[in-house]
Design a protein around this motif. Structure first.
Motif: not given
Lengths: 251, 370
Positions: B117, B128, B267, B269-275
């Motif tokens: 991030w 994304d 990261s 992923k740690e702060v933004l929910p994303t696949n």
């Protein structure tokens, strides 16, 4: 070496919760969770977390709202203001403070897991186009936060790092300052993601007027069952967590 | 087997006016020695805003300096961030071509998308989107190099017909790679005919499965470029000394510090929910492996530290499961003396490298000729 925390905890310890370590777990079904994250300004990045923790670059504040329709305490809502951090190599969230609208829940969360809680009126409202949360204390809004334009995601994409709560551990009549690691397990039923929104935030009312949100990051909303597990690790707040962590339970 | 050195250009605090210059000078000295000793590659990362961890935000400039001071070693962009908020693919193609010319055709072109991030948020890039933007970048860049004039109407960017100049000296174009950290990226690499530049230290079993998947898939690939770069490299830590205990202590200092500092990164992923990041790739792997600085107990299996025999033994294990090359991190945060790094490289080149130098199994092949 990475930046290390330098928060002066002496003042905070005066009114920190006193925790008696037990094997207690708390299981709550059907919890709605709103998490909104914002980057903070860098000006006090090291001074926001205790020496045991490393701040992240950039520092990020998370507003974490639980609304439980039912629990052993009856319905309750809990709002936490947390900062992303590291304990050694592990992602953690340092609890600045929390508000709760149920005295019984607040007493249990404070006494068993070290939540620094004060009473407040909490409203979490979910619509199809947004989710809003308002926290009112002493007749003033101290937080208005929300999510805009929810779209479905899988709950497993959401991360809620374990909390690190500054408390005094009751140890045979004396108390020791410790960070309590609070682990929770989540069973997701549904989840959404959207744009974060922040209306009012009074950082002084949450205990640290240096928390200045400057950049939106994310917002998520989930419905899940939550288990706050028994306390397994505590940590000396004055030395790095990699050296000062103690295992006090098992699961 | 091929061997490379991998440069993060980490700069420990406290920072002085000389700190960054000294780290760059030490790195260039290592590169000059690697060139003399017969190492095949120098790779340089592209990172932005990662305080201490990496001050290598303009790797093409660093690699140009490497090329100007060496005559043989190949210079690897490891890797270019294919994120439009960072840079246009046009500028990437142009700068890489210049580097290929100035190096006399020694460019290896690695691609990637960032995972923190700190970086993506710093450019206000959308995590994304990074898989999608990477795909478009790797699709167009070889065309920019090989077509006299190029035009494009795409999802990430568009341009009217223009000559993108200069063209690389290597024909049809430099070998292309992708950084592989997240599970499944080895499939992306294989399907596009790209070399697999492994950046995650891991266990043999998991690594072998990923190599096998890559080898099987690349047989039926549709390459984005004009040839298939069927190579799989991994990353490891190099610490080689006749005193094995000293080598392991020194190497674990580097490895532990690397793991510790990487674990501090925030990261996406740690702060933004994303696949878009099925796992955070490198970061959780390193968190599993690391116990923090000074923790000598934790190191992944197959680590290339110890006496020359120890190091050779570890390399044989990686070779046996199908790797074509290993890129070594020999220094991080300047935790071991520069002289030790140089001595370790020399001993490796004298005692270990000759045992593997003629066993390379795969070479780039032209499309339709394989």
């Amino acid at each position: 070496m990475p930046l290390a925390g330098s928060l002066d905890i002496r003042g905070l310890l005066e009114d920190a919760p006193t925790v008696t370590l037990t094997d207690r777990e708390l299981h709550v079904n059907g919890v709605d969770i709103l998490q909104v994250m914002y980057e903070l300004g860098f000006s006090a990045v090291e001074a926001l977390v205790p020496a045991a923790l490393n701040p992240t670059i950039p520092p990020v504040v998370g507003f974490l709202v639980y609304q439980a329709a039912e629990s052993e305490f009856g319905p309750f809502s809990l709002v936490q203001v947390r900062l992303t951090a590291r304990a050694g190599v592990r992602p953690r969230a340092y609890l600045v403070s929390a508000c709760c609208d149920s005295p019984a829940a607040a007493e249990a969360l404070s006494g068993s897991w070290g939540y620094r809680i004060r009473p407040a009126e909490i409203r979490l409202r979910r619509f199809h186009d947004r989710v809003d949360c308002t926290v009112i204390s002493n007749r003033q809004a101290i937080l208005e936060v929300g999510l805009v334009d929810p779209t479905p995601i899988t709950g497993h994409d959401i991360q809620y790092p374990p909390g690190m709560h500054l408390a005094r551990i009751d140890d045979e009549g004396t108390t020791r300052p410790r960070l309590i690691q609070v682990d929770s397990e989540y069973e997701f039923r549904r989840a959404d993601r959207g744009r974060p929104g922040l209306g009012t935030f009074n950082p002084a009312a949450w205990g640290d007027d240096r928390l200045i949100p400057v950049e939106p990051v994310s917002a998520s909303f989930a419905s899940c069952d939550v288990t706050i597990t028994n306390v397994r690790y505590i940590c000396n707040p004055d030395i790095p967590a990699s050296e000062g962590t103690q295992n006090v339970g098992s699961k | 087997m091929e061997f490379g050195i991998f440069m993060e250009l980490s700069v420990p605090r406290p920072w002085t006016a000389e700190s960054e210059r000294q780290v760059y000078a030490n790195a260039l000295e290592q590169v000059r020695l690697a060139d003399e000793l017969g190492f095949d590659y120098v790779w340089a990362v592209e990172h932005h805003f990662l305080e201490e961890y990496s001050h290598c935000s303009a790797p093409d400039l660093f690699l140009t300096a490497c090329a100007m001071q060496t005559s043989r070693i190949r210079v690897g962009h490891g890797v270019v961030a294919c994120v439009p908020q960072y840079q246009s693919p046009i500028r990437v193609a142009e700068r890489a071509a210049v580097l290929d010319i100035l190096s006399g055709g020694r460019l290896e072109f690695g691609t990637g998308r960032s995972a923190t991030w700190t970086e993506l948020g710093g450019f206000r890039a959308n995590p994304d989107e990074t898989k999608k933007t990477w795909d478009e970048f790797v699709r167009v860049i070889p065309k920019m190099w090989t077509q006299e004039r190029f035009s494009w109407e795409g999802r990430v960017f568009s341009m009217p017909e223009r000559a993108i100049l200069p063209k690389p000296i290597q024909k049809p174009h430099p070998p292309m790679w992708v950084a592989v950290t997240s599970p499944g990226t080895e499939i992306d690499a294989a399907d596009r005919g790209l070399g697999c530049l492994g950046l995650t230290p891991g266990g043999f079993k998991e690594s072998e499965a990923r190599v096998n998947t890559y080898r099987a898939r690349i047989e039926n690939c549709e390459p984005v470029g004009d040839f298939v770069n069927n190579k799989v490299h991994t990353v490891n830590f190099l610490s080689c000394s006749e005193d094995g205990d000293h080598a392991r202590r020194s190497g674990l200092k580097v490895a532990s510090m690397f793991s510790y500092m990487a674990s501090q990164l925030l990261s996406a992923k740690e702060v933004l929910p994303t696949n878009s990041y099925p796992s955070a790739g490198l970061l959780p792997a390193l968190r599993r492996e690391s116990g923090g600085p000074g923790d000598a107990a934790k190191s992944f299996k197959g680590v290339t530290m110890g006496t020359p025999d120890d190091v050779a033994g570890a390399i044989r294990q990686w070779e046996a499961i199908g790797y074509d090359g290993i890129n070594f991190i020999a220094q991080f945060m300047e935790v071991v003396p520069q002289q030790y790094v140089l001595d370790s490289m020399r001993l490796f080149a004298e005692e270990v490298m000759p045992q593997f130098k003629h066993s390379s199994k795969t070479q780039p092949v032209s499309v339709g000729v394989a």
